[in-house]
Write a protein that holds these residues in place. Structure first.
Motif: not given
Length: 96
Positions: A5-30
């Motif tokens: 989802r683009e935003r949290c359904p409860s509070c409306g926080l935008k998940f990807a707040r900057m370009e390349g945000h999910w690269l950190g998640a890829v690193a954690v997963n790796t």
């Protein structure tokens, strides 16, 4: 399970707040996936000794190495979003 989802359904926080945000998640997963595969190999060597066959290690580690990144992906994205929120506290512009 893998829809983002683009935003949290409860509070409306935008998940990807900057370009390349999910690269950190890829690193954690790796890192977590590599640790789980290494733990599998070490456990096999503790059970069967250091003269265990490479084929057995491959048979044990391959399914773990394929399944862990896939199953851990949603957790890594959530974890990275939490880490990002701790490092860069959300601003009012990050919410709906």
């Amino acid at each position: 399970m893998f829809d983002i989802r683009e935003r949290c359904p409860s509070c409306g926080l935008k998940f990807a707040r900057m370009e390349g945000h999910w690269l950190g998640a890829v690193a954690v997963n790796t890192v977590v996936s590599a640790a789980v595969v290494l733990g599998t190999v070490i456990a096999a060597m503790l059970v069967w000794g250091t003269d265990v066959s490479g084929v057995l290690l491959l048979v044990l580690a391959l399914p773990v190495g394929v399944a862990t990144p896939v199953l851990f992906d949603p957790v890594s994205r959530t974890l990275w979003t939490a880490i990002d929120a701790l490092m860069r506290p959300p601003q009012p512009s990050d919410f709906d």
